[in-house]
Design an enzyme around this catalytic site. Structure first.
Site, PDB file in Angstrom:
ATOM      1  NE  ARG B  54      -3.306  -0.504   2.563  1.00 39.87           N
ATOM      2  CZ  ARG B  54      -4.442  -0.817   1.944  1.00 39.87           C
ATOM      3  NH1 ARG B  54      -5.128   0.106   1.311  1.00 39.87           N
ATOM      4  NH2 ARG B  54      -4.902  -2.050   1.967  1.00 39.87           N
ATOM      5  CB  THR B  55       3.524   2.460   2.276  1.00 37.31           C
ATOM      6  OG1 THR B  55       2.676   2.275   3.400  1.00 37.31           O
ATOM      7  CG2 THR B  55       4.331   3.727   2.459  1.00 37.31           C
ATOM      8  CE  LYS B  83      24.162 -10.533  -3.752  1.00 40.15           C
ATOM      9  NZ  LYS B  83      24.158  -9.535  -4.825  1.00 40.15           N
ATOM     10  NE  ARG B 104       6.435  -0.678   5.831  1.00 45.63           N
ATOM     11  CZ  ARG B 104       5.408   0.064   6.261  1.00 45.63           C
ATOM     12  NH1 ARG B 104       5.201   1.275   5.753  1.00 45.63           N
ATOM     13  NH2 ARG B 104       4.599  -0.398   7.175  1.00 45.63           N
ATOM     14  CG  HIS B 132       3.909   5.307   8.228  1.00 48.28           C
ATOM     15  ND1 HIS B 132       4.478   5.742   7.051  1.00 48.28           N
ATOM     16  CD2 HIS B 132       2.961   4.415   7.867  1.00 48.28           C
ATOM     17  CE1 HIS B 132       3.889   5.131   6.038  1.00 48.28           C
ATOM     18  NE2 HIS B 132       2.964   4.326   6.508  1.00 48.28           N
TER      19      HIS B 132
END
Ligand SMILES: [Zn+2]
Lengths: 145, 309
Positions: B54-55, B83, B104, B132
């Site tokens: 969604r974001t 890695k 994020r 957020h």
């Protein structure tokens, strides 16, 4: 009594809580110093019972800010020509880097060790510091410096 | 000036700076065609170390609608983090390709680490349970659009107020506006944390009330901000049985509400808002998702320093 020469010119860091001088030595990066440094442990003190003292010879420009974060009781005397020319009052530094670790297990610093552990002062009256990354408060009661 | 800045914490922006973002969003909503090419030749990188479709889609839609392009990754496994690359190194590499980055990360503070090492603007797209900010901007723009201003209203915030970062950020952000009354609706064990009550609400002398049942205050609210209460969060079964229906918004409760109340929800919802009210004109949560895209468009323009030609 052990005799350590008084210094003609330099810095005397006094009233360090007994046993803490080694840590302060480390935080001030004195292990990398090329000048004379004396660390005196467990000196009798009227104020503290026992205390530690660090004497630094012929150097006056060391950044001592971190000491305000570590221990408020510490006093600093600047010596020139065998006399105390200045007593410095310690203030809480705006930020401390790599002195204490963030205790939040969800903080990015918990998985990336090379990130500097930085805490900034958010409330001077309450002496409250928070991790600059995750805002976790530093709790002096849970983590010894 | 917002050009070249990062957005890590919603409080990074002053009320005036927020207003400039919202004004630009208003203009984009008014005349989207005029903004369709303003980011032509610009690249947004979406660095998502954990999936949040969604974001991520909201950021990508925002950039594409400004005429820019996007590239990125959508999970840690598909990035170089798998890695063992540090956030700092990933950021420095991304910065040599892209003009702006939305990040994020499941670990709190990761976008801050990126921002400290980045010559391009970094937008925090959510870091664990911490911040957020674009959700907060979305919430503010939605309230402002629906009510015409960000002052003088009563907001009910309902659900899990203890663990909900969205709710904490929203309360903090709203604490800077005048004459807002907060009604906080949650089970006893999921009340707002002490630091929000003491350092934000009480310290700023804000009017607030903490109650257990939504039906008791429905008729007072101008805005109802719903969040989910998970069953596992209740301490005991008896409380859960007694209260579970108090945190589900249905037709009955809506019938007690003001005619112009607006229902917001950060989405995704599960069952806390009954689908039967989706057609109620007061249900604003899908509009809110749209405002989320518009506010990201405005934010990207501001941080890149691009203007309408
Ligand atoms: Zn931290």
């Amino acid at each position: 009594m052990l005799k350590v020469d008084s210094i003609e010119r330099g810095i005397v860091i006094d009233h360090i809580a007994a046993g803490k001088s080694m840590k302060i030595y480390k935080y001030l990066n004195l292990d990398e110093a090329d000048f004379t440094v004396a660390m005196i442990k467990n000196v009798a003190s009227k104020k503290l019972g026992r205390k530690d003292i660090i004497k630094i010879e012929n150097v006056l420009d060391i950044d001592l800010n971190v000491l305000g974060f570590i221990d408020h009781n510490i006093t600093i005397n600047i010596i020139e020509n065998d006399k105390i020319v200045k007593k410095l009052n310690l203030e809480l530094p705006q930020e401390v880097s790599n002195v204490v670790k963030c205790s939040n297990p969800r903080c990015i610093t918990s998985i990336e060790q090379e990130i500097d552990q930085r805490f900034r002062l958010v409330n001077r009256e309450e002496k409250l510091y928070r991790c600059i990354y995750c805002d976790q408060a530093y709790d002096p009661n849970k983590q010894d410096i | 000036m917002l050009k070249g800045r990062h957005l890590i914490d919603p409080m990074d922006l002053t009320v005036e700076e927020l207003e400039s973002v919202f004004k630009l969003a208003d203009e984009i909503i008014e005349n989207p065609a005029e903004y369709a090419d303003v980011c032509k030749g610009k690249l947004l990188s979406t660095c998502f170390y954990e999936p949040s479709t969604r974001t991520r889609l909201s950021f990508e839609a925002a950039m594409l609608r400004l005429g820019g392009q996007v590239l990125g990754f959508s999970s840690a496994e598909s990035s170089s983090a798998a890695k063992g690359e540090s956030v700092r190194d990933t950021m420095m590499t991304i910065a040599s390709y892209a003009d702006i980055c939305a990040m994020r990360h499941p670990k709190e503070g990761a976008p801050k680490v990126a921002a400290l090492n980045s010559p391009i603007p970094v937008i925090n797209g959510g870091d664990g349970g911490h911040q957020h900010p674009t959700q907060t901007l979305t919430d503010l723009l939605t309230i402002r659009a629906l009510r015409g201003k960000l002052t003088d209203f009563t907001i009910g915030i309902c659900g899990d107020l203890k663990f909900g970062r969205t709710v904490h950020s929203l309360i903090k952000a709203l604490s800077r506006y005048d004459n807002i009354k907060f009604i906080l609706i949650s089970p006893e064990e999921l009340k707002i944390p002490d630091y929000i009550r003491e350092e934000i609400l009480m310290k700023n002398g804000l009017e607030f009330q903490e109650i257990e049942r939504l039906e008791d205050v429905m008729n007072e609210l101008d805005i109802l901000y719903m969040t989910r209460v998970q069953k596992e969060r209740f301490f005991n079964e008896a409380d859960y049985v007694r209260l579970k229906d108090s945190y589900i918004l249905d037709k009955d409760k809506m019938s007690m509400a003001k005619q112009d109340m607006a229902v917001l929800h950060p989405l995704p919802r599960v069952n806390e808002i009954s689908v039967e009210i989706d057609n109620d004109p007061r249900a604003a949560y899908f509009k809110q998702a749209k405002y989320g895209m518009y506010v990201r468009m405005a934010l990207i323009m501001k941080l890149l320093g691009v203007e309408k030609c």
